[in-house]
Design a protein around this motif. Sequence first.
Motif, PDB file in Angstrom:
ATOM      1  N   PRO A 162       0.836  -1.294   0.075  1.00 12.02           N
ATOM      2  CA  PRO A 162      -0.231  -0.363   0.154  1.00 12.02           C
ATOM      3  C   PRO A 162       0.371   1.515   0.380  1.00 12.02           C
ATOM      4  CG  PRO A 162      -0.640  -1.541   1.541  1.00 12.02           C
ATOM      5  CD  PRO A 162       0.299  -2.380   1.194  1.00 12.02           C
ATOM      6  N   THR A 163       1.726   1.520   0.159  1.00 11.61           N
ATOM      7  CA  THR A 163       2.636   2.410   0.442  1.00 11.61           C
ATOM      8  C   THR A 163       2.878   2.813  -1.367  1.00 11.61           C
ATOM      9  OG1 THR A 163       5.072   1.435   0.520  1.00 11.61           O
ATOM     10  CG2 THR A 163       3.736   2.040   2.738  1.00 11.61           C
ATOM     11  N   GLY A 164       3.057   1.591  -1.902  1.00 16.07           N
ATOM     12  CA  GLY A 164       3.485   2.525  -3.433  1.00 16.07           C
ATOM     13  C   GLY A 164       4.862   2.155  -3.412  1.00 16.07           C
ATOM     14  N   PHE A 165       5.533   1.499  -2.916  1.00 14.80           N
ATOM     15  CA  PHE A 165       7.698   1.226  -3.225  1.00 14.80           C
ATOM     16  C   PHE A 165       7.405   0.788  -4.710  1.00 14.80           C
ATOM     17  CE2 PHE A 165       6.487  -3.136  -1.656  1.00 14.80           C
ATOM     18  CZ  PHE A 165       7.041  -4.034  -3.035  1.00 14.80           C
ATOM     19  N   GLU A 166       8.163   1.191  -5.153  1.00 12.64           N
ATOM     20  CA  GLU A 166       9.216   1.627  -6.225  1.00 12.64           C
ATOM     21  C   GLU A 166      10.542  -0.040  -6.846  1.00 12.64           C
ATOM     22  OE1 GLU A 166       9.136   5.478  -7.671  1.00 12.64           O
ATOM     23  OE2 GLU A 166       7.467   6.272  -7.495  1.00 12.64           O
ATOM     24  N   LYS A 167      11.056   0.756  -5.507  1.00  9.56           N
ATOM     25  CA  LYS A 167      12.774   0.236  -5.468  1.00  9.56           C
ATOM     26  C   LYS A 167      12.531  -1.067  -4.036  1.00  9.56           C
ATOM     27  CE  LYS A 167      14.192   3.288  -8.615  1.00  9.56           C
ATOM     28  NZ  LYS A 167      15.077   4.340  -8.544  1.00  9.56           N
ATOM     29  N   ILE A 168      13.454  -1.965  -3.923  1.00  5.04           N
ATOM     30  CA  ILE A 168      13.750  -2.374  -2.999  1.00  5.04           C
ATOM     31  C   ILE A 168      15.894  -2.124  -2.765  1.00  5.04           C
ATOM     32  CG2 ILE A 168      14.268  -5.081  -2.004  1.00  5.04           C
ATOM     33  CD1 ILE A 168      12.245  -5.534  -3.819  1.00  5.04           C
ATOM     34  N   LEU A 169      15.977  -1.560  -1.854  1.00  6.69           N
ATOM     35  CA  LEU A 169      17.067  -1.192  -1.439  1.00  6.69           C
ATOM     36  C   LEU A 169      17.635  -2.937  -0.323  1.00  6.69           C
ATOM     37  CD1 LEU A 169      18.707   2.073  -0.104  1.00  6.69           C
ATOM     38  CD2 LEU A 169      19.422   0.369   0.944  1.00  6.69           C
ATOM     39  N   LEU A 170      18.424  -3.160  -0.724  1.00  6.28           N
ATOM     40  CA  LEU A 170      19.079  -4.592   0.068  1.00  6.28           C
ATOM     41  C   LEU A 170      20.238  -3.790   1.663  1.00  6.28           C
ATOM     42  CD1 LEU A 170      19.560  -6.720  -2.852  1.00  6.28           C
ATOM     43  CD2 LEU A 170      17.275  -6.666  -0.512  1.00  6.28           C
ATOM     44  N   THR A 171      19.466  -4.388   2.165  1.00  3.65           N
ATOM     45  CA  THR A 171      21.214  -4.153   2.976  1.00  3.65           C
ATOM     46  C   THR A 171      22.086  -5.227   3.855  1.00  3.65           C
ATOM     47  OG1 THR A 171      19.470  -4.292   5.231  1.00  3.65           O
ATOM     48  CG2 THR A 171      20.139  -1.778   3.498  1.00  3.65           C
ATOM     49  N   ARG A 172      22.641  -5.036   4.703  1.00 10.57           N
ATOM     50  CA  ARG A 172      23.942  -6.557   5.222  1.00 10.57           C
ATOM     51  C   ARG A 172      23.905  -7.491   4.578  1.00 10.57           C
ATOM     52  NH1 ARG A 172      19.794  -7.209  11.150  1.00 10.57           N
ATOM     53  NH2 ARG A 172      19.895  -5.229  11.374  1.00 10.57           N
ATOM     54  N   LEU A 173      24.631  -6.790   3.734  1.00 14.00           N
ATOM     55  CA  LEU A 173      25.189  -8.156   2.707  1.00 14.00           C
ATOM     56  C   LEU A 173      26.772  -8.890   2.923  1.00 14.00           C
ATOM     57  CD1 LEU A 173      24.770  -6.272  -0.964  1.00 14.00           C
ATOM     58  CD2 LEU A 173      23.576  -8.053  -0.252  1.00 14.00           C
ATOM     59  N   ASP A 174      26.382  -7.844   3.496  1.00 14.17           N
ATOM     60  CA  ASP A 174      28.358  -8.573   4.413  1.00 14.17           C
ATOM     61  C   ASP A 174      28.200  -9.893   5.804  1.00 14.17           C
ATOM     62  OD1 ASP A 174      26.990  -6.707   7.020  1.00 14.17           O
ATOM     63  OD2 ASP A 174      28.945  -6.542   8.136  1.00 14.17           O
TER      64      ASP A 174
END
Length: 507
Positions: free
Chosen positions: A446-458
Amino acid sequence: MKYDKIRGSSIAEMMMQLRSQYGQSVYIIQTREIKQGGLFGSDLLAKKQYEIEYMVSEGDAPYGKAKPQRPAGRTVLERSLPTLSERRGEGGSGVQAGAVRPSTVVAAARSEPEATKSREARRDILSSSASGTGSTSGSTSGSTMETNLNDLDALIDSLKALKTRTVETRPSRDPYQEPVKETPVAPADTVSPILTSPVRPARAPLNDVMEAPTREELEALFRVDAEEEPEPIAVRPTGGERHQDRNPLARIRDRLIENQGSVAFVDRFLQRLERSLSEEDRLHPNRVRSRSIEKMKDMIRVTPVIEREHGERKIVFFVGPNGSGKTTSLAKLAYRYQLEEAPAISLYSLDLHRVAATEQLKTYAAVLQVPFFSPLFESDFREYLDRDGSQLIFVDTSGMGLRNADRRDELVRFIECVKDSVEVHLVLPVSISPSLTEKYLEFFEPTGFEKILLTRLDEADFLANFIEVADKWKRPFSFLNNSPEVSSPLMNAGPEDLARMVLGLNS
Protein backbone atom coordinates in the motif's frame (compact mmCIF):
# COMPACT_ATOMS: atom_id res chain seq x y z
CA MET A 1 3.50 -20.57 17.45
CA LYS A 2 6.40 -20.07 19.83
CA TYR A 3 7.93 -16.62 20.22
CA ASP A 4 11.40 -16.15 21.63
CA LYS A 5 14.46 -13.93 21.56
CA ILE A 6 18.16 -14.58 21.20
CA ARG A 7 21.04 -12.26 21.98
CA GLY A 8 24.63 -12.29 20.84
CA SER A 9 27.52 -10.24 19.59
CA SER A 10 27.01 -11.13 15.90
CA ILE A 11 23.80 -11.40 13.94
CA ALA A 12 25.41 -13.83 11.49
CA GLU A 13 26.31 -16.28 14.26
CA MET A 14 22.81 -16.07 15.76
CA MET A 15 21.26 -16.64 12.34
CA MET A 16 23.43 -19.70 11.79
CA GLN A 17 22.41 -20.99 15.22
CA LEU A 18 18.71 -20.54 14.44
CA ARG A 19 19.07 -22.14 10.99
CA SER A 20 20.89 -25.15 12.39
CA GLN A 21 18.32 -25.58 15.16
CA TYR A 22 15.02 -24.90 13.36
CA GLY A 23 15.90 -24.87 9.63
CA GLN A 24 13.49 -23.04 7.34
CA SER A 25 10.62 -23.09 9.85
CA VAL A 26 11.97 -20.15 11.85
CA TYR A 27 10.53 -16.68 11.11
CA ILE A 28 12.59 -13.60 11.96
CA ILE A 29 10.27 -10.91 13.34
CA GLN A 30 12.81 -8.19 13.98
CA THR A 31 16.42 -7.51 14.85
CA ARG A 32 17.70 -4.68 16.96
CA GLU A 33 20.89 -3.37 18.47
CA ILE A 34 20.99 -3.15 22.27
CA LYS A 35 23.49 -2.14 24.90
CA GLN A 36 24.09 -3.89 28.20
CA GLY A 37 26.27 -3.41 31.20
CA GLY A 38 26.37 0.39 31.17
CA LEU A 39 27.73 2.26 34.14
CA PHE A 40 24.88 3.28 36.51
CA GLY A 41 22.28 2.28 33.90
CA SER A 42 23.67 4.63 31.24
CA ASP A 43 25.36 3.92 27.91
CA LEU A 44 28.77 4.66 29.40
CA LEU A 45 31.05 1.62 28.99
CA ALA A 46 28.05 -0.34 27.73
CA LYS A 47 28.63 -3.40 25.59
CA LYS A 48 26.94 -3.46 22.21
CA GLN A 49 24.95 -6.56 21.43
CA TYR A 50 22.28 -7.64 18.98
CA GLU A 51 18.90 -9.16 19.67
CA ILE A 52 16.77 -11.21 17.27
CA GLU A 53 13.09 -11.81 17.93
CA TYR A 54 11.80 -14.89 16.12
CA MET A 55 8.90 -17.29 16.07
CA VAL A 56 8.69 -20.97 15.25
CA SER A 57 5.99 -23.62 15.24
CA GLU A 58 5.81 -25.59 18.47
CA GLY A 59 5.75 -28.85 16.57
CA ASP A 60 9.11 -28.23 14.90
CA ALA A 61 11.86 -30.04 16.79
CA PRO A 62 15.53 -29.12 16.52
CA TYR A 63 17.33 -30.93 13.83
CA GLY A 64 19.65 -33.76 14.61
CA LYS A 65 21.68 -36.18 12.58
CA ALA A 66 21.12 -39.85 13.18
CA LYS A 67 24.26 -41.94 13.38
CA PRO A 68 24.45 -44.57 10.65
CA GLN A 69 24.12 -48.13 11.87
CA ARG A 70 26.59 -50.62 10.43
CA PRO A 71 25.84 -54.32 10.46
CA ALA A 72 28.30 -56.17 12.61
CA GLY A 73 30.74 -58.25 10.58
CA ARG A 74 31.18 -61.99 11.03
CA THR A 75 33.90 -63.00 13.41
CA VAL A 76 36.49 -65.65 12.73
CA LEU A 77 34.52 -68.06 14.92
CA GLU A 78 31.35 -67.61 12.86
CA ARG A 79 33.20 -68.01 9.56
CA SER A 80 34.96 -71.12 10.75
CA LEU A 81 31.94 -72.97 12.22
CA PRO A 82 30.17 -73.95 8.93
CA THR A 83 33.36 -75.42 7.41
CA LEU A 84 34.37 -77.34 10.48
CA SER A 85 30.86 -78.58 11.11
CA GLU A 86 30.75 -80.06 7.66
CA ARG A 87 34.14 -81.66 8.16
CA ARG A 88 33.43 -82.92 11.70
CA GLY A 89 29.92 -84.24 11.02
CA GLU A 90 26.92 -84.35 13.30
CA GLY A 91 28.35 -86.82 15.84
CA GLY A 92 30.70 -84.36 17.47
CA SER A 93 33.82 -86.50 16.94
CA GLY A 94 36.80 -85.69 14.76
CA VAL A 95 35.64 -88.08 12.00
CA GLN A 96 32.23 -88.33 10.34
CA ALA A 97 29.89 -91.13 11.29
CA GLY A 98 30.57 -94.14 9.15
CA ALA A 99 33.92 -92.82 7.89
CA VAL A 100 36.78 -95.29 7.46
CA ARG A 101 39.83 -94.78 9.68
CA PRO A 102 43.17 -94.21 7.93
CA SER A 103 44.61 -97.37 9.47
CA THR A 104 41.81 -99.42 7.98
CA VAL A 105 42.43 -97.96 4.50
CA VAL A 106 46.15 -98.62 4.74
CA ALA A 107 45.56 -102.16 5.92
CA ALA A 108 43.18 -102.78 3.05
CA ALA A 109 45.67 -101.41 0.56
CA ARG A 110 48.33 -103.97 1.34
CA SER A 111 48.49 -107.22 -0.59
CA GLU A 112 46.32 -109.99 0.81
CA PRO A 113 48.98 -112.73 1.08
CA GLU A 114 51.50 -110.57 2.92
CA ALA A 115 48.86 -109.20 5.29
CA THR A 116 47.62 -112.71 6.08
CA LYS A 117 51.08 -114.03 6.84
CA SER A 118 52.12 -111.15 9.08
CA ARG A 119 48.84 -111.26 10.96
CA GLU A 120 49.11 -115.01 11.63
CA ALA A 121 52.67 -114.62 12.85
CA ARG A 122 51.76 -111.85 15.23
CA ARG A 123 48.71 -113.82 16.46
CA ASP A 124 50.92 -116.80 17.34
CA ILE A 125 53.33 -114.60 19.28
CA LEU A 126 50.59 -112.91 21.23
CA SER A 127 48.81 -116.22 21.87
CA SER A 128 51.88 -117.79 23.39
CA SER A 129 52.49 -114.75 25.52
CA ALA A 130 48.90 -114.70 26.77
CA SER A 131 48.82 -118.43 27.55
CA GLY A 132 52.09 -118.21 29.50
CA THR A 133 50.71 -115.73 31.94
CA GLY A 134 47.56 -117.63 32.75
CA SER A 135 45.97 -114.63 34.31
CA THR A 136 43.05 -114.24 31.91
CA SER A 137 40.38 -116.51 30.47
CA GLY A 138 40.11 -117.63 26.83
CA SER A 139 37.57 -114.99 25.85
CA THR A 140 39.57 -112.24 27.44
CA SER A 141 42.74 -113.43 25.69
CA GLY A 142 40.97 -113.34 22.31
CA SER A 143 39.73 -109.78 22.73
CA THR A 144 43.11 -108.63 24.04
CA MET A 145 44.85 -110.20 21.08
CA GLU A 146 42.50 -108.45 18.63
CA THR A 147 43.12 -105.12 20.33
CA ASN A 148 46.91 -105.59 20.23
CA LEU A 149 46.70 -106.46 16.53
CA ASN A 150 44.87 -103.21 15.79
CA ASP A 151 47.44 -101.21 17.75
CA LEU A 152 50.28 -102.93 15.90
CA ASP A 153 48.68 -102.08 12.57
CA ALA A 154 48.41 -98.47 13.59
CA LEU A 155 52.08 -98.45 14.66
CA ILE A 156 53.20 -99.84 11.32
CA ASP A 157 51.16 -97.24 9.44
CA SER A 158 52.68 -94.47 11.55
CA LEU A 159 56.21 -95.69 10.79
CA LYS A 160 55.44 -95.75 7.10
CA ALA A 161 54.05 -92.23 7.26
CA LEU A 162 57.21 -91.01 8.96
CA LYS A 163 59.35 -92.78 6.37
CA THR A 164 57.57 -91.53 3.29
CA ARG A 165 56.93 -88.01 4.81
CA THR A 166 53.87 -87.22 2.80
CA VAL A 167 53.82 -83.52 1.92
CA GLU A 168 50.49 -81.80 1.55
CA THR A 169 50.38 -78.68 -0.55
CA ARG A 170 47.55 -76.28 0.31
CA PRO A 171 47.43 -73.37 -2.19
CA SER A 172 44.17 -72.04 -0.68
CA ARG A 173 42.11 -72.47 2.48
CA ASP A 174 38.98 -73.38 0.58
CA PRO A 175 37.43 -76.27 2.56
CA TYR A 176 35.70 -77.57 -0.58
CA GLN A 177 38.90 -77.93 -2.56
CA GLU A 178 40.60 -81.33 -2.31
CA PRO A 179 44.21 -80.97 -1.09
CA VAL A 180 46.96 -82.29 -3.34
CA LYS A 181 49.57 -84.58 -1.78
CA GLU A 182 52.99 -85.29 -3.13
CA THR A 183 54.68 -88.52 -2.03
CA PRO A 184 58.42 -88.53 -2.70
CA VAL A 185 59.87 -91.95 -3.61
CA ALA A 186 62.96 -93.00 -1.68
CA PRO A 187 65.79 -94.99 -3.33
CA ALA A 188 65.31 -98.76 -3.31
CA ASP A 189 68.55 -99.51 -1.45
CA THR A 190 67.65 -97.30 1.53
CA VAL A 191 64.19 -98.74 2.19
CA SER A 192 63.86 -101.69 4.54
CA PRO A 193 62.15 -104.70 2.95
CA ILE A 194 59.97 -105.09 6.01
CA LEU A 195 58.47 -101.59 5.61
CA THR A 196 58.24 -101.84 1.84
CA SER A 197 54.69 -102.10 0.58
CA PRO A 198 53.20 -102.36 -2.89
CA VAL A 199 51.88 -99.34 -4.74
CA ARG A 200 48.92 -97.79 -2.98
CA PRO A 201 45.61 -97.50 -4.78
CA ALA A 202 44.00 -94.20 -5.64
CA ARG A 203 42.91 -92.10 -2.70
CA ALA A 204 39.33 -92.42 -1.60
CA PRO A 205 37.00 -89.49 -2.34
CA LEU A 206 36.53 -86.75 0.27
CA ASN A 207 33.00 -87.84 0.99
CA ASP A 208 34.34 -91.25 2.08
CA VAL A 209 37.51 -90.30 3.96
CA MET A 210 37.78 -86.94 5.78
CA GLU A 211 40.96 -85.87 7.53
CA ALA A 212 40.95 -84.52 11.02
CA PRO A 213 41.22 -80.71 11.37
CA THR A 214 44.70 -79.27 11.54
CA ARG A 215 46.11 -77.42 14.51
CA GLU A 216 45.78 -74.06 12.77
CA GLU A 217 42.09 -74.69 12.12
CA LEU A 218 41.47 -75.64 15.73
CA GLU A 219 43.24 -72.51 16.95
CA ALA A 220 41.20 -70.37 14.56
CA LEU A 221 38.04 -72.04 15.83
CA PHE A 222 38.61 -71.14 19.49
CA ARG A 223 40.41 -67.82 19.01
CA VAL A 224 38.54 -64.48 18.78
CA ASP A 225 40.60 -61.93 16.92
CA ALA A 226 40.15 -58.66 18.81
CA GLU A 227 41.77 -56.61 16.07
CA GLU A 228 39.36 -57.74 13.37
CA GLU A 229 36.86 -55.03 12.53
CA PRO A 230 33.71 -55.33 10.45
CA GLU A 231 34.21 -54.30 6.89
CA PRO A 232 33.07 -50.71 6.30
CA ILE A 233 29.93 -50.22 4.30
CA ALA A 234 30.66 -48.74 0.90
CA VAL A 235 28.52 -45.61 0.71
CA ARG A 236 27.37 -44.99 -2.82
CA PRO A 237 27.26 -41.31 -3.72
CA THR A 238 23.87 -39.75 -4.21
CA GLY A 239 22.60 -38.51 -7.53
CA GLY A 240 23.75 -34.95 -6.89
CA GLU A 241 27.22 -36.08 -5.76
CA ARG A 242 27.70 -38.35 -8.74
CA HIS A 243 26.89 -35.62 -11.25
CA GLN A 244 28.32 -32.65 -9.41
CA ASP A 245 31.88 -33.07 -10.63
CA ARG A 246 31.03 -33.86 -14.23
CA ASN A 247 27.91 -31.73 -14.68
CA PRO A 248 28.28 -28.02 -13.89
CA LEU A 249 24.49 -27.59 -14.15
CA ALA A 250 24.06 -29.77 -11.05
CA ARG A 251 26.53 -27.60 -9.17
CA ILE A 252 24.63 -24.44 -10.15
CA ARG A 253 21.38 -26.01 -9.00
CA ASP A 254 22.85 -26.97 -5.61
CA ARG A 255 24.22 -23.46 -5.16
CA LEU A 256 20.85 -21.81 -5.87
CA ILE A 257 19.05 -24.19 -3.51
CA GLU A 258 21.59 -23.42 -0.77
CA ASN A 259 21.07 -19.74 -1.51
CA GLN A 260 17.41 -20.18 -0.47
CA GLY A 261 15.95 -20.13 -3.93
CA SER A 262 12.71 -22.04 -4.38
CA VAL A 263 12.64 -25.21 -6.45
CA ALA A 264 10.28 -23.65 -9.00
CA PHE A 265 12.56 -20.62 -9.46
CA VAL A 266 15.69 -22.80 -9.79
CA ASP A 267 14.05 -25.13 -12.32
CA ARG A 268 12.77 -22.20 -14.37
CA PHE A 269 16.24 -20.64 -14.46
CA LEU A 270 17.92 -23.95 -15.40
CA GLN A 271 15.45 -24.44 -18.25
CA ARG A 272 16.37 -21.05 -19.67
CA LEU A 273 20.04 -21.86 -19.24
CA GLU A 274 19.82 -25.29 -20.90
CA ARG A 275 17.98 -23.88 -23.92
CA SER A 276 20.83 -21.42 -24.48
CA LEU A 277 23.57 -24.07 -24.31
CA SER A 278 24.73 -26.13 -27.25
CA GLU A 279 26.12 -29.64 -27.03
CA GLU A 280 29.62 -28.23 -27.36
CA ASP A 281 29.03 -25.70 -24.56
CA ARG A 282 27.90 -28.41 -22.15
CA LEU A 283 31.33 -30.05 -22.37
CA HIS A 284 33.11 -26.89 -21.15
CA PRO A 285 32.32 -25.84 -17.54
CA ASN A 286 33.67 -22.32 -18.10
CA ARG A 287 31.20 -21.73 -20.91
CA VAL A 288 28.36 -22.98 -18.74
CA ARG A 289 29.36 -20.59 -15.93
CA SER A 290 29.63 -17.62 -18.28
CA ARG A 291 26.25 -18.37 -19.82
CA SER A 292 24.66 -18.82 -16.38
CA ILE A 293 25.93 -15.37 -15.36
CA GLU A 294 24.40 -13.87 -18.48
CA LYS A 295 21.03 -15.53 -17.91
CA MET A 296 20.95 -14.56 -14.23
CA LYS A 297 21.94 -11.00 -15.13
CA ASP A 298 18.93 -10.79 -17.47
CA MET A 299 16.65 -11.45 -14.48
CA ILE A 300 18.16 -8.70 -12.30
CA ARG A 301 17.48 -4.98 -12.62
CA VAL A 302 19.54 -2.46 -10.68
CA THR A 303 18.87 1.30 -10.85
CA PRO A 304 21.27 2.90 -8.30
CA VAL A 305 19.98 6.42 -8.86
CA ILE A 306 17.16 8.67 -7.70
CA GLU A 307 15.36 9.58 -10.89
CA ARG A 308 14.43 13.25 -11.11
CA GLU A 309 14.30 15.83 -13.84
CA HIS A 310 16.47 18.90 -13.84
CA GLY A 311 15.12 21.36 -11.32
CA GLU A 312 12.47 18.89 -10.11
CA ARG A 313 11.83 18.46 -6.40
CA LYS A 314 11.97 14.87 -5.15
CA ILE A 315 10.68 13.40 -1.87
CA VAL A 316 12.28 10.03 -1.10
CA PHE A 317 10.74 7.78 1.58
CA PHE A 318 12.56 4.85 3.21
CA VAL A 319 10.19 2.20 4.58
CA GLY A 320 10.82 -1.26 5.97
CA PRO A 321 10.70 -3.58 8.99
CA ASN A 322 12.38 -2.94 12.34
CA GLY A 323 16.15 -2.86 12.28
CA SER A 324 16.45 -3.10 8.51
CA GLY A 325 18.95 -0.21 8.26
CA LYS A 326 16.75 2.62 6.97
CA THR A 327 18.41 5.44 8.94
CA THR A 328 21.97 4.33 8.10
CA SER A 329 21.19 3.92 4.40
CA LEU A 330 19.48 7.33 4.31
CA ALA A 331 22.54 9.01 5.84
CA LYS A 332 24.92 7.32 3.39
CA LEU A 333 22.76 8.25 0.42
CA ALA A 334 22.44 11.87 1.54
CA TYR A 335 26.20 12.11 1.91
CA ARG A 336 26.76 10.67 -1.58
CA TYR A 337 24.38 13.11 -3.28
CA GLN A 338 25.79 16.01 -1.33
CA LEU A 339 29.28 15.25 -2.65
CA GLU A 340 28.40 14.29 -6.23
CA GLU A 341 25.55 16.59 -7.25
CA ALA A 342 25.49 19.11 -4.40
CA PRO A 343 21.73 19.82 -4.48
CA ALA A 344 19.87 21.40 -1.58
CA ILE A 345 19.15 18.46 0.75
CA SER A 346 16.90 18.15 3.82
CA LEU A 347 16.34 15.28 6.25
CA TYR A 348 12.95 14.43 7.78
CA SER A 349 12.06 11.93 10.49
CA LEU A 350 8.57 10.44 10.77
CA ASP A 351 9.64 7.89 13.39
CA LEU A 352 7.27 8.86 16.22
CA HIS A 353 7.81 5.63 18.17
CA ARG A 354 11.58 5.62 18.72
CA VAL A 355 13.14 8.76 20.13
CA ALA A 356 16.66 7.40 19.68
CA ALA A 357 16.19 7.06 15.93
CA THR A 358 15.06 10.68 15.63
CA GLU A 359 18.04 11.90 17.64
CA GLN A 360 20.38 9.77 15.55
CA LEU A 361 19.12 11.26 12.29
CA LYS A 362 19.30 14.73 13.80
CA THR A 363 22.97 14.11 14.54
CA TYR A 364 23.59 13.03 10.96
CA ALA A 365 21.91 16.21 9.69
CA ALA A 366 24.17 18.31 11.90
CA VAL A 367 27.26 16.53 10.55
CA LEU A 368 26.12 17.07 6.95
CA GLN A 369 25.03 20.63 7.79
CA VAL A 370 21.59 20.20 6.25
CA PRO A 371 18.13 21.14 7.62
CA PHE A 372 16.31 18.63 9.82
CA PHE A 373 12.56 18.39 10.53
CA SER A 374 10.51 16.05 12.71
CA PRO A 375 6.77 16.66 12.13
CA LEU A 376 4.22 15.01 14.40
CA PHE A 377 1.11 15.35 12.24
CA GLU A 378 0.25 15.43 8.57
CA SER A 379 -0.52 19.12 8.70
CA ASP A 380 2.92 19.85 10.17
CA PHE A 381 4.51 17.74 7.45
CA ARG A 382 2.77 19.69 4.66
CA GLU A 383 3.68 22.98 6.30
CA TYR A 384 7.36 22.04 6.57
CA LEU A 385 7.44 20.94 2.95
CA ASP A 386 5.88 24.19 1.79
CA ARG A 387 8.47 26.25 3.65
CA ASP A 388 11.40 24.01 2.75
CA GLY A 389 13.19 25.01 -0.44
CA SER A 390 15.35 21.89 -0.77
CA GLN A 391 15.26 19.99 -4.05
CA LEU A 392 16.02 16.56 -2.57
CA ILE A 393 14.31 15.50 0.67
CA PHE A 394 15.01 12.20 2.42
CA VAL A 395 12.31 10.97 4.81
CA ASP A 396 12.99 8.34 7.46
CA THR A 397 10.04 6.29 8.79
CA SER A 398 9.46 4.03 11.77
CA GLY A 399 10.13 0.31 11.62
CA MET A 400 7.08 -1.92 11.35
CA GLY A 401 6.24 -5.56 11.87
CA LEU A 402 3.62 -7.59 10.10
CA ARG A 403 1.17 -6.83 12.90
CA ASN A 404 1.55 -3.03 12.73
CA ALA A 405 -1.04 -2.33 10.07
CA ASP A 406 -2.10 0.86 11.90
CA ARG A 407 1.39 2.32 11.60
CA ARG A 408 1.50 1.44 7.92
CA ASP A 409 -1.83 3.13 7.27
CA GLU A 410 -0.60 6.22 9.11
CA LEU A 411 2.51 6.25 6.93
CA VAL A 412 0.39 5.95 3.78
CA ARG A 413 -1.51 9.08 4.78
CA PHE A 414 1.78 10.99 5.17
CA ILE A 415 2.86 9.85 1.70
CA GLU A 416 -0.44 10.78 0.08
CA CYS A 417 -0.37 14.33 1.46
CA VAL A 418 2.79 15.13 -0.53
CA LYS A 419 2.12 17.17 -3.67
CA ASP A 420 5.58 16.81 -5.19
CA SER A 421 7.16 13.81 -6.92
CA VAL A 422 7.54 10.87 -4.53
CA GLU A 423 9.82 7.84 -4.63
CA VAL A 424 9.49 5.03 -2.05
CA HIS A 425 12.30 2.56 -1.31
CA LEU A 426 11.58 -0.67 0.59
CA VAL A 427 14.60 -1.45 2.79
CA LEU A 428 15.12 -5.18 3.47
CA PRO A 429 18.06 -6.99 5.09
CA VAL A 430 19.35 -10.05 3.26
CA SER A 431 19.34 -12.01 6.52
CA ILE A 432 15.55 -12.19 6.52
CA SER A 433 13.97 -15.59 5.82
CA PRO A 434 12.50 -16.30 2.34
CA SER A 435 9.02 -16.85 3.76
CA LEU A 436 9.00 -13.42 5.40
CA THR A 437 10.47 -11.65 2.36
CA GLU A 438 7.36 -11.94 0.25
CA LYS A 439 5.12 -11.27 3.26
CA TYR A 440 6.85 -7.92 3.81
CA LEU A 441 6.42 -7.06 0.14
CA GLU A 442 2.71 -7.70 0.48
CA PHE A 443 2.57 -5.74 3.75
CA PHE A 444 4.25 -2.62 2.34
CA GLU A 445 2.53 -2.75 -1.04
CA PRO A 446 0.00 0.00 0.00
CA THR A 447 2.93 2.43 0.38
CA GLY A 448 3.56 2.16 -3.36
CA PHE A 449 7.25 1.27 -3.08
CA GLU A 450 9.01 1.31 -6.41
CA LYS A 451 12.45 -0.09 -5.58
CA ILE A 452 14.11 -2.48 -3.13
CA LEU A 453 17.16 -1.44 -1.13
CA LEU A 454 19.17 -4.39 0.24
CA THR A 455 21.21 -4.05 3.44
CA ARG A 456 23.58 -6.24 5.53
CA LEU A 457 25.17 -7.95 2.58
CA ASP A 458 28.19 -8.62 4.79
CA GLU A 459 26.20 -10.84 7.16
CA ALA A 460 24.68 -13.36 4.74
CA ASP A 461 24.63 -14.31 1.08
CA PHE A 462 21.03 -15.45 0.80
CA LEU A 463 20.26 -13.54 -2.39
CA ALA A 464 18.43 -16.08 -4.55
CA ASN A 465 15.11 -15.49 -2.78
CA PHE A 466 15.42 -11.70 -3.27
CA ILE A 467 16.18 -12.17 -6.98
CA GLU A 468 13.11 -14.38 -7.18
CA VAL A 469 10.69 -12.00 -5.44
CA ALA A 470 12.07 -8.95 -7.27
CA ASP A 471 11.54 -10.71 -10.60
CA LYS A 472 8.07 -11.83 -9.53
CA TRP A 473 6.99 -8.35 -8.31
CA LYS A 474 8.77 -6.55 -11.19
CA ARG A 475 10.70 -4.31 -8.80
CA PRO A 476 14.33 -3.26 -9.41
CA PHE A 477 17.04 -2.94 -6.81
CA SER A 478 18.10 0.60 -6.03
CA PHE A 479 21.10 0.58 -3.68
CA LEU A 480 23.15 -2.04 -1.82
CA ASN A 481 24.38 -1.47 1.73
CA ASN A 482 26.93 -3.99 2.95
CA SER A 483 27.82 -2.50 6.35
CA PRO A 484 25.90 -0.89 9.26
CA GLU A 485 28.73 1.58 9.77
CA VAL A 486 27.95 5.08 8.48
CA SER A 487 31.58 5.60 7.45
CA SER A 488 31.37 2.69 5.00
CA PRO A 489 30.01 3.81 1.60
CA LEU A 490 27.29 2.09 -0.38
CA MET A 491 28.25 -0.68 -2.79
CA ASN A 492 28.75 0.14 -6.44
CA ALA A 493 27.33 -3.15 -7.71
CA GLY A 494 25.44 -3.87 -10.89
CA PRO A 495 23.42 -6.82 -12.23
CA GLU A 496 26.53 -8.84 -13.08
CA ASP A 497 27.92 -8.43 -9.57
CA LEU A 498 24.66 -9.64 -8.03
CA ALA A 499 24.51 -12.54 -10.48
CA ARG A 500 28.00 -13.66 -9.47
CA MET A 501 27.07 -13.39 -5.80
CA VAL A 502 23.96 -15.52 -6.29
CA LEU A 503 25.80 -18.19 -8.29
CA GLY A 504 28.79 -18.23 -5.94
CA LEU A 505 31.18 -17.01 -8.64
CA ASN A 506 32.10 -13.66 -7.10
CA SER A 507 35.56 -14.86 -6.02
